[in-house]
Design a protein around this motif. Structure first.
Motif, mmCIF file in Angstrom:
data_model
loop_
_atom_site.group_PDB
_atom_site.id
_atom_site.type_symbol
_atom_site.label_atom_id
_atom_site.label_comp_id
_atom_site.label_asym_id
_atom_site.label_seq_id
_atom_site.Cartn_x
_atom_site.Cartn_y
_atom_site.Cartn_z
ATOM 1 N N UNK A 24 0.821 -1.210 0.000
ATOM 2 C CA UNK A 24 0.000 0.000 0.000
ATOM 3 C C UNK A 24 0.855 1.261 0.000
ATOM 4 N N UNK A 25 2.016 1.227 0.678
ATOM 5 C CA UNK A 25 2.893 2.395 0.760
ATOM 6 C C UNK A 25 4.093 2.285 -0.184
ATOM 7 N N UNK A 26 4.056 1.265 -1.053
ATOM 8 C CA UNK A 26 5.177 1.046 -1.967
ATOM 9 C C UNK A 26 4.772 1.334 -3.409
ATOM 10 N N UNK A 27 3.561 0.914 -3.764
ATOM 11 C CA UNK A 27 3.093 1.078 -5.138
ATOM 12 C C UNK A 27 2.076 2.207 -5.240
ATOM 13 N N UNK A 28 2.004 2.787 -6.398
ATOM 14 C CA UNK A 28 0.973 3.790 -6.657
ATOM 15 C C UNK A 28 -0.342 3.085 -6.954
ATOM 16 N N UNK A 29 -1.432 3.847 -6.943
ATOM 17 C CA UNK A 29 -2.738 3.264 -7.242
ATOM 18 C C UNK A 29 -2.746 2.664 -8.643
ATOM 19 N N UNK A 30 -2.102 3.330 -9.585
ATOM 20 C CA UNK A 30 -2.055 2.838 -10.954
ATOM 21 C C UNK A 30 -1.274 1.533 -11.045
ATOM 22 N N UNK A 31 -0.177 1.431 -10.295
ATOM 23 C CA UNK A 31 0.629 0.219 -10.312
ATOM 24 C C UNK A 31 -0.121 -0.952 -9.672
ATOM 25 N N UNK A 32 -0.836 -0.673 -8.574
ATOM 26 C CA UNK A 32 -1.641 -1.714 -7.930
ATOM 27 C C UNK A 32 -2.712 -2.206 -8.894
ATOM 28 N N UNK A 33 -3.361 -1.271 -9.583
ATOM 29 C CA UNK A 33 -4.402 -1.637 -10.542
ATOM 30 C C UNK A 33 -3.822 -2.488 -11.676
#
Length: 306
Positions: free
Chosen positions: A173-182
């Motif tokens: 959650x604190x490593x990836x951006x929302x776009x990367x998680x998606x």
């Protein structure tokens, strides 16, 4: 009423309703009376021979009842039956004690005995999480398929039962951006549905270190040794349609990526821990080595052993 009896000479009590309904005073049949007195005699005999009457005036220690002349108890009957079962099983258990799990599987008779006797062990120690038939309860792995996190060989299954398992995946959650998680969540869904994944998604998968656990091909395999042994750290195979955490799909993948598995201090992390069932140091284990061996055979034969 009796002096106005319209049925003189009949053996009735003199009670009448609706002119002709009356109560007769005939004695019961002889066979009925014999059965009645025999039943009374049987009750008396039973209470003399067997434990029967509670004695509430005695201390509540479970011993306040008449014991009967025969001294019979259900516990004694159970112990007698158990001794008979153990006598029959002793021959098989002695053979199993000197064999490996692989050797048991080579003997059809011992295999059948092991499967039958281990069903009780599985029900007592495993079914609460893995289901009565290994189908897996919600949130727990299925044991009846051919998908294994740590390997489905007899040695690996024995190792899992003996030492337990505790998977780990970093919370991103604190490593990836929302776009990367998606992107990664959609990538995982794509692989599970037989897709190949876009070059951009594979680049992100490798750049963020996902391949360190899930393997270069996303199948959870880090290496395959010359003898066929699969090297894995217990990371899920992302290329099949089997989801470790239900219900699966995009939202499930996204949740796991964000909050990880067994991450201390992360409130929504996935909880995935299997306890050890063998003795560790001075700690008393739940199962003996022979019981673990037999359970390994049972799980291996559920349908997915390698």
């Amino acid at each position: 009423m009796a002096e106005n009896n319209p049925f003189p000479g009949e053996n009735n009590t003199g009670h009448f309703w609706d002119d002709n309904l009356r109560e007769l005073a005939n004695p019961p049949p002889r066979w009925w009376m014999i059965g009645f007195w025999v039943s009374i005699a049987w009750v008396v005999l039973y209470t003399v021979l067997y434990p029967s009457w509670p004695m509430p005036w005695q201390p509540a220690d479970g011993d306040g009842y008449t014991k009967g002349l025969l001294g019979w108890t259900q516990i004694k009957e159970y112990e007698k039956g158990l001794a008979q079962v153990q006598e029959v099983r002793a021959e098989y258990d002695q053979q199993i004690a000197g064999m490996t799990a692989a050797e048991i599987l080579q003997d059809p008779g011992l295999t059948q005995y092991t499967l039958a006797s281990s069903k009780v062990l599985f029900g007592d120690y495993c079914s609460a999480c893995h289901g009565s038939g290994g189908q897996g309860n919600p949130g727990y792995p299925v044991l009846a398929d051919d998908d294994w996190l740590y390997g489905g060989s007899l040695d690996k299954i024995t190792e899992t039962i003996t030492n337990g398992r505790k998977g780990a995946m970093t919370a991103h959650a604190n490593i990836l951006s929302e776009q990367e998680v998606d992107t990664l969540a959609r990538f995982v869904v794509d692989l599970s549905e037989g897709g190949e994944g876009s070059p951009e998604a594979w680049a992100l998968y490798n750049t963020k270190g996902c391949n360190a656990c899930h393997g270069a091909e996303g199948n959870g395999v880090l290496a395959e040794l010359p003898d066929g042994t699969i090297v894995t750290v217990g990371a899920a195979n992302l290329t099949d349609a089997i989801w470790r955490f239900e219900p699966g799909g995009y939202d499930s993948a996204r949740h796991t990526i964000l909050y990880g598995v067994n991450q201390p201090g992360v409130e929504q992390t996935r909880d995935a821990v299997m306890p050890a069932f063998a003795s560790l140091g001075e700690l008393e284990g739940k199962l003996s080595s022979d019981q673990i061996k037999m359970l390994a055979v049972y799980v291996h034969q559920l349908g997915g052993g390698q």
